[in-house]
Design a protein around this motif. Structure first.
Motif, short mmCIF file in Angstrom:
data_model
loop_
_atom_site.label_atom_id
_atom_site.label_comp_id
_atom_site.label_asym_id
_atom_site.label_seq_id
_atom_site.Cartn_x
_atom_site.Cartn_y
_atom_site.Cartn_z
N TYR A 16 1.48 2.53 -1.95
CA TYR A 16 0.39 1.70 -2.50
C TYR A 16 0.24 1.92 -4.00
CZ TYR A 16 -4.16 -0.52 -2.97
OH TYR A 16 -5.17 -1.35 -3.37
N GLU A 73 3.96 -5.97 -0.26
CA GLU A 73 4.33 -4.91 0.69
C GLU A 73 5.67 -5.25 1.35
OE1 GLU A 73 1.41 -6.26 0.37
OE2 GLU A 73 -0.07 -4.66 0.24
N ASP A 87 -7.41 12.94 1.79
CA ASP A 87 -8.52 12.15 2.32
C ASP A 87 -8.40 11.79 3.80
OD1 ASP A 87 -9.31 12.14 -0.32
OD2 ASP A 87 -8.59 10.10 -0.71
N ASN A 88 -8.42 12.73 4.66
CA ASN A 88 -8.41 12.49 6.13
C ASN A 88 -7.11 11.90 6.67
OD1 ASN A 88 -11.05 13.31 6.41
ND2 ASN A 88 -11.85 11.24 6.09
N ARG A 89 -6.09 11.81 5.84
CA ARG A 89 -4.84 11.21 6.34
C ARG A 89 -3.63 11.83 5.65
NH1 ARG A 89 -7.59 7.23 3.12
NH2 ARG A 89 -6.40 6.65 1.27
N LEU A 90 -2.45 11.52 6.21
CA LEU A 90 -1.22 12.03 5.61
C LEU A 90 -0.66 11.00 4.64
CD1 LEU A 90 0.40 13.51 8.82
CD2 LEU A 90 -0.46 14.83 6.90
N ARG A 91 -0.13 11.48 3.54
CA ARG A 91 0.42 10.56 2.53
C ARG A 91 1.88 10.89 2.29
NH1 ARG A 91 -3.42 9.34 -2.18
NH2 ARG A 91 -4.07 7.78 -0.64
N LYS A 92 2.70 9.83 2.30
CA LYS A 92 4.15 10.03 2.08
C LYS A 92 4.47 9.71 0.62
CE LYS A 92 8.51 8.41 4.07
NZ LYS A 92 9.08 7.45 5.03
N ASP A 116 -1.67 5.11 5.61
CA ASP A 116 -2.11 5.49 4.27
C ASP A 116 -2.18 4.26 3.36
OD1 ASP A 116 -2.79 7.28 2.12
OD2 ASP A 116 -0.77 6.94 1.35
N HIS A 117 -1.19 3.37 3.49
CA HIS A 117 -1.19 2.17 2.65
C HIS A 117 -2.39 1.28 2.98
CE1 HIS A 117 1.08 -0.87 0.18
NE2 HIS A 117 0.10 -1.59 0.69
N ASP A 159 13.81 11.10 -2.14
CA ASP A 159 13.45 12.11 -1.16
C ASP A 159 11.97 11.91 -0.83
OD1 ASP A 159 13.74 14.23 0.49
OD2 ASP A 159 13.85 15.77 -1.07
N VAL A 160 11.53 12.40 0.32
CA VAL A 160 10.12 12.21 0.65
C VAL A 160 9.39 13.55 0.77
CG1 VAL A 160 10.42 9.99 1.78
CG2 VAL A 160 10.61 12.08 3.13
N MET A 172 2.31 6.58 10.09
CA MET A 172 1.73 7.48 9.09
C MET A 172 1.76 6.82 7.70
SD MET A 172 3.37 11.03 7.76
CE MET A 172 4.54 10.17 6.74
N PHE A 215 8.49 -5.10 8.93
CA PHE A 215 8.45 -3.80 8.25
C PHE A 215 9.33 -2.80 9.00
CE2 PHE A 215 6.80 0.38 7.38
CZ PHE A 215 6.36 0.35 6.06
N TYR A 235 7.20 9.52 -2.54
CA TYR A 235 8.63 9.35 -2.83
C TYR A 235 8.93 9.99 -4.17
CZ TYR A 235 8.74 5.92 0.93
OH TYR A 235 8.66 5.31 2.15
N GLN A 249 -14.35 6.48 -0.20
CA GLN A 249 -13.40 7.14 0.71
C GLN A 249 -13.73 6.77 2.15
OE1 GLN A 249 -12.82 11.38 -0.15
NE2 GLN A 249 -12.40 11.62 2.03
N ARG A 275 7.83 19.43 7.14
CA ARG A 275 6.92 19.21 6.02
C ARG A 275 5.55 18.74 6.50
NH1 ARG A 275 11.26 15.86 2.58
NH2 ARG A 275 12.52 17.58 1.90
N VAL A 312 5.40 14.98 2.13
CA VAL A 312 4.18 14.55 2.82
C VAL A 312 3.04 15.52 2.48
CG1 VAL A 312 3.14 14.03 5.06
CG2 VAL A 312 5.52 13.53 4.68
N TYR A 363 3.27 7.31 -4.12
CA TYR A 363 3.24 6.77 -2.76
C TYR A 363 3.26 5.24 -2.84
CZ TYR A 363 -1.84 6.66 -3.71
OH TYR A 363 -3.08 6.45 -4.27
N TYR A 417 8.49 -2.03 0.54
CA TYR A 417 8.95 -1.05 1.52
C TYR A 417 10.42 -1.17 1.91
CZ TYR A 417 4.38 1.02 1.65
OH TYR A 417 3.24 1.68 1.28
N GLN A 424 0.20 -0.84 -7.21
CA GLN A 424 -0.91 -0.90 -8.16
C GLN A 424 -0.47 -0.60 -9.59
OE1 GLN A 424 -3.98 -2.14 -7.03
NE2 GLN A 424 -2.49 -2.44 -5.41
#
Lengths: 112, 246
Positions: free
Chosen positions: A28, A46, A70-75, B32-33, A63-64, B28, B91, A77, B3, B244, A66, A26, A50, A32
Motif C-alpha cells: 500500500y 492494486e 497495528d494489530n496486523r502483520l505487514r509484509k 494489511d493492504h 526479498d520479504v 496476510m 490476485f 519488500y 487506527q 519470520r 514480516v 509494503y 501486486y 501511495q
C-alpha cells in the motif's frame, strides 16, 4: 490520470527504484508513494502492483520481511543483492529509453 | 491516521475468508493492504462499511452478481461485498503464475546442473549401463516393481513433508504451488511411462521390453533427482518465510 499504458512497461523499474531509495516498503505504501511523487498524476492500481511485486519476488530480485504493525502483520519488500544490480541496469535502460524518446519527439532537449 | 480496532481487523480477515482468499500468506498481505486503505478512506469521514466497499472495488471486485433462480425463470441480483471476488481471484492467480514460472526455471536449472556435474553424470551412465546389462538376470516384472517403488517413494517423501507443513502452518500459496508442480510432473510423467505404452513395455508378443525399461529409467532418474532437489530447496525457502512470522 496520465495514460497508464505509457507507464506500464516501466512499473517494475519504478518499484525497484523506490525500494532502492526507501530500503523497504509494503504494498500500500508503494501505491501511495507513487501518487505523492507524481502529484496524483500516476496511480498504480492494486491489480498492476501486486503481479509486478510477486514476479520480482519470484525472480529473486526482492526479498520479504514480516513485521507486526497495528494489530496486523505487514509484509515488507526489499531489494536482494541481485535486485540492487538489476535496479542499476534497469534504470540505465529507462534513462536510455527516455533519451531516445526525447530525441524523437523533441530533438533539442537534453537529459543532462 | 485512524487506527482500526482488533474487531475491525478480524472482520476484514473474515471478509477475505468469505471471499475465498484461502491461503493464509496471501490473506496476510491483502489484510494489511485493505486495512491501510480503509484507514486512509476513513479520513474522508465515511463509515467503515463504505470504506471497505470502496477498497473491495479497487481490487477489481464487483459489488453485484446475478444468478438464475431455482426454476430458471428469473435473475436473482445479489448485492454485497461477498457477491463477487473476481479481483481477489485474479490476485491469487497472478501470484500462482509468477511462482509456477519461477519453479519451472528452477527445475530447468537443476536438470542442467544434473547433466553438468561429472560425478552425477558418470553415476547416471553407470546405472543405466548396469540396468541394461541386467537383461535376462532379473525378471521384467521385478524390475518394473522396483522402479515403481522408487518413484512411489520419490512422491511419498515430498507428499509427507507437504502434509506436515499444511497441518502445522495451514494452507500456504507457496506450498500449494510447490506440491502441485512436484506431484503433477512426477505423477504425469511416470503414469505416461508406466501405463500408456503397454505395448512398449511388454511388446506385441507380451514379452517384457528391456530396452523400453532402460529408457524409462533414463527419463525418471534425472526427473526424480531434480524434483527432490528443487522441492527441498524451495521448502527451506518457505520455512524461512514462516520462521519470520514466529
Amino acid at each position: 490520470m496520465a495514460n497508464s499504458k505509457l507507464y506500464k512497461g516501466s512499473l517494475n523499474t519504478i518499484i525497484l527504484k523506490l525500494l532502492e531509495e526507501q530500503g523497504k516498503m509494503y504494498g500500500y505504501e508503494i501505491t501511495q508513494k507513487v501518487k505523492v511523487l507524481t502529484k496524483g498524476e500516476l496511480s498504480i492500481t492494486e491489480g498492476a502492483l501486486y503481479p509486478a511485486l510477486h514476479k520480482l519476488e519470484a525472480e529473486g530480485l526482492l526479498d520479504v520481511e514480516v513485521a507486526k504493525v497495528d494489530n496486523r502483520l505487514r509484509k515488507y519488500y526489499k531489494l536482494t543483492e541481485a535486485g540492487e544490480k538489476e535496479t542499476v541496469n534497469r534504470l540505465a535502460e529507462l534513462e536510455e529509453f527516455i533519451r531516445s524518446m526525447q530525441q524523437l519527439v523533441n530533438p533539442n532537449w537534453s537529459i543532462n | 491516521m485512524a487506527q482500526l480496532t482488533k474487531d475491525q481487523i478480524l472482520f476484514i480477515d473474515d471478509y477475505l475468508k468469505r471471499n475465498k482468499v484461502k491461503y493464509w500468506d496471501v490473506r496476510m498481505e491483502l489484510l494489511d493492504h485493505v486495512a491501510s486503505a480503509i484507514e486512509d478512506e476513513l479520513k474522508k469521514s465515511i463509515s467503515f462499511e463504505q470504506a471497505l466497499q470502496n477498497v473491495h472495488l479497487s481490487f477489481g471486485n464487483k459489488k453485484t452478481s446475478k444468478s438464475l433462480n431455482k426454476s430458471r425463470t428469473a435473475w436473482i441480483i445479489n448485492e454485497s461485498i461477498y457477491a463477487d471476488n473476481s479481483g481477489y481471484k485474479k490476485f491469487i492467480g497472478d501470484k500462482q503464475k509468477a511462482l509456477q514460472s519461477n519453479l519451472r526455471k528452477m527445475y530447468g536449472q537443476a536438470l542442467i546442473t544434473f547433466f553438468k556435474t561429472p560425478l552425477l553424470l558418470v553415476t547416471y551412465i553407470l546405472l543405466l549401463y548396469i540396468l541394461f546389462k541386467a537383461n535376462g538376470h532379473i525378471g521384467g516384472e521385478a524390475l518394473l516393481k522396483g522402479l515403481a517403488s522408487i518413484v512411489s517413494i520419490g512422491v511419498a517423501i515430498p507428499f509427507c513433508f507437504s502434509l506436515f507443513h499444511f497441518i502445522k502452518y495451514g494452507r500456504s500459496i507457496y506450498l500449494s504451488v510447490l506440491s502441485g508442480l512436484t506431484f503433477g510432473l512426477l505423477y504425469g510423467v511416470s503414469s505416461l511411462l508406466f501405463y500408456l505404452p503397454k505395448g512398449f513395455i511388454f511388446g506385441d508378443d507380451k514379452v517384457f521390453s528391456h530396452g523400453y525399461f532402460v529408457v524409462m529409467c533414463a527419463i525418471l532418474v534425472p526427473l526424480l533427482f531434480t524434483q527432490t532437489k528443487v522441492f527441498f530447496s524451495y521448502l527451506s525457502k518457505i520455512k524461512k518465510i514462516q520462521s519470520r512470522l514466529a
